[in-house]
Design a protein around this motif. Sequence first.
Motif, short mmCIF file in Angstrom:
data_model
loop_
_atom_site.label_atom_id
_atom_site.label_comp_id
_atom_site.label_asym_id
_atom_site.label_seq_id
_atom_site.Cartn_x
_atom_site.Cartn_y
_atom_site.Cartn_z
N ALA A 37 0.44 -1.41 -0.48
CA ALA A 37 0.42 -0.27 -0.02
C ALA A 37 1.21 0.74 0.23
O ALA A 37 2.38 1.12 -0.20
CB ALA A 37 -0.74 0.11 1.21
N TRP A 38 0.44 2.73 -0.27
CA TRP A 38 0.97 3.53 -0.38
C TRP A 38 0.10 4.74 1.04
O TRP A 38 -0.79 4.66 1.01
CB TRP A 38 1.40 3.96 -1.41
CG TRP A 38 2.58 4.76 -1.46
CD1 TRP A 38 3.02 5.88 -2.38
CD2 TRP A 38 4.37 4.08 -1.16
NE1 TRP A 38 4.22 6.49 -2.12
CE2 TRP A 38 4.85 5.81 -1.36
CE3 TRP A 38 4.84 3.66 -0.43
CZ2 TRP A 38 6.08 5.59 -0.89
CZ3 TRP A 38 5.70 3.19 -0.51
CH2 TRP A 38 6.22 4.16 -0.66
N VAL A 39 1.21 6.20 0.89
CA VAL A 39 0.32 7.18 1.57
C VAL A 39 0.06 7.57 0.06
O VAL A 39 1.46 8.40 -0.36
CB VAL A 39 1.44 7.46 2.73
CG1 VAL A 39 0.75 9.39 2.79
CG2 VAL A 39 1.53 6.60 3.97
N ALA A 40 -0.94 8.94 0.15
CA ALA A 40 -0.97 9.41 -0.48
C ALA A 40 -0.08 11.56 -0.28
O ALA A 40 0.38 11.37 1.26
CB ALA A 40 -2.51 10.10 -0.22
N GLY A 41 0.85 11.65 -1.24
CA GLY A 41 1.74 13.10 -0.80
C GLY A 41 2.81 12.62 -0.46
O GLY A 41 3.44 13.30 -0.97
N TRP A 119 -3.16 -0.47 -5.95
CA TRP A 119 -2.45 0.00 -5.04
C TRP A 119 -3.87 -0.11 -4.19
O TRP A 119 -4.54 1.17 -4.41
CB TRP A 119 -1.45 1.10 -4.72
CG TRP A 119 -0.20 -0.33 -5.31
CD1 TRP A 119 0.03 -0.78 -3.72
CD2 TRP A 119 0.63 0.26 -5.70
NE1 TRP A 119 1.13 -1.83 -4.84
CE2 TRP A 119 1.74 -0.40 -5.71
CE3 TRP A 119 1.31 1.46 -6.81
CZ2 TRP A 119 2.95 -0.67 -6.71
CZ3 TRP A 119 2.07 0.93 -7.52
CH2 TRP A 119 3.03 -0.28 -7.00
N ARG A 120 -3.80 -0.09 -2.54
CA ARG A 120 -4.81 1.23 -1.51
C ARG A 120 -4.16 1.35 -1.41
O ARG A 120 -2.58 2.63 -0.61
CB ARG A 120 -5.04 0.50 -0.44
CG ARG A 120 -5.54 1.05 0.68
CD ARG A 120 -5.61 -0.24 1.88
NE ARG A 120 -6.83 1.06 2.97
CZ ARG A 120 -6.83 0.41 4.26
NH1 ARG A 120 -6.04 -0.58 4.48
NH2 ARG A 120 -7.43 1.13 4.69
N VAL A 121 -4.55 3.29 -1.15
CA VAL A 121 -3.97 4.25 -1.16
C VAL A 121 -4.26 4.55 0.46
O VAL A 121 -5.31 5.87 0.31
CB VAL A 121 -4.18 5.76 -2.65
CG1 VAL A 121 -2.46 6.96 -1.70
CG2 VAL A 121 -2.21 4.85 -3.57
N VAL A 132 8.17 4.81 4.39
CA VAL A 132 6.34 4.71 4.53
C VAL A 132 5.95 2.75 4.99
O VAL A 132 4.90 3.15 6.00
CB VAL A 132 6.00 4.99 2.84
CG1 VAL A 132 4.73 4.31 2.89
CG2 VAL A 132 6.32 5.98 2.82
N GLU A 133 6.54 2.34 4.67
CA GLU A 133 5.94 0.49 4.81
C GLU A 133 5.51 0.10 6.52
O GLU A 133 4.96 0.38 7.28
CB GLU A 133 6.70 -0.22 4.74
CG GLU A 133 7.81 -0.65 3.04
CD GLU A 133 8.06 0.82 2.49
OE1 GLU A 133 8.60 1.65 3.18
OE2 GLU A 133 8.49 0.66 0.88
N VAL A 141 -1.85 -0.08 8.47
CA VAL A 141 -2.64 -0.66 7.49
C VAL A 141 -1.79 -1.98 7.69
O VAL A 141 -0.80 -2.29 7.25
CB VAL A 141 -2.23 -0.11 6.34
CG1 VAL A 141 -2.40 -0.59 5.07
CG2 VAL A 141 -2.69 1.15 5.91
N ARG A 142 -2.53 -3.08 7.45
CA ARG A 142 -2.10 -4.20 7.36
C ARG A 142 -1.34 -4.82 6.20
O ARG A 142 -1.31 -4.77 4.98
CB ARG A 142 -2.90 -5.81 7.60
CG ARG A 142 -3.94 -4.88 9.30
CD ARG A 142 -4.83 -7.07 9.55
NE ARG A 142 -5.97 -6.37 10.48
CZ ARG A 142 -6.96 -6.90 10.92
NH1 ARG A 142 -7.36 -8.69 10.35
NH2 ARG A 142 -7.52 -7.51 12.10
#
Length: 235
Positions: A37-41, A119-121, A132-133, A141-142
């Motif tokens: 997954a990732w983080v917006a921005g 991807w889930r962001v 980020v992980e 976030v699992r």
Amino acid sequence: MKRISLGILTTALIACTLAFATMGGWAVVTVMKIPDAWVAGKPLQLTWQVRQHGVTHVDGLHPVLEARAGERRVTGKTWAFAEDGQKGYRGSITFPERGEWQVTIHSGFGRSRAVLLPWRVVDSVRAVRGTVEGHLREIGVRSLPESERGRRMFAATGCVTCHVHRDVGIAGELSDFGPDLTERTFPPDYLARYLANPSIKPPTNGKQMPSLALREKDIAPLVAFINAERRVTRR
């Protein structure tokens, strides 16, 4: 003059088409590492290689990196690299908001591309410190199950170029070149060795799977996905 120009243009187009056909016309795009997954921005950097017929690295390309979520589309920056005896391409892209974002890498070699599973962001509830992980774990976030990570890697590593798998749903340029793997399973140890070194199996009908230089950490999820909840069949 117009006739001469048109004739020259036609000849040039035919020559380009023949040259591209001579080159083989297709390549495997292998993305080296993908996150769960990732983080917006936050910029996401991806690394990939483009191999003609899955074998020969292709230099001098100008890839296009894009991501889509619904009607929203963003593009990233790409560049070539060569370091520590390795060469390929890298790109950086930033997802502007949360959602399910699907990344596509247009290789610049004909129609060859990598279409990744969405991807889930997520939005960050606080400043990201460290990786980020690690931040994703901190906010709950699992991590993905091994077989689901393998399903995503089936697309990212380029397996879909030559193979169909119903649970992936992405068709490559030559998706009927290799066997349909939807209902196929294999002894895990053998499959792991084969993915690491396809030459252990002689060519079938003149076809030989190329080595994609997969890492051990890439192979384990692929084995888990291909063999998920199925009995072992003949190879």
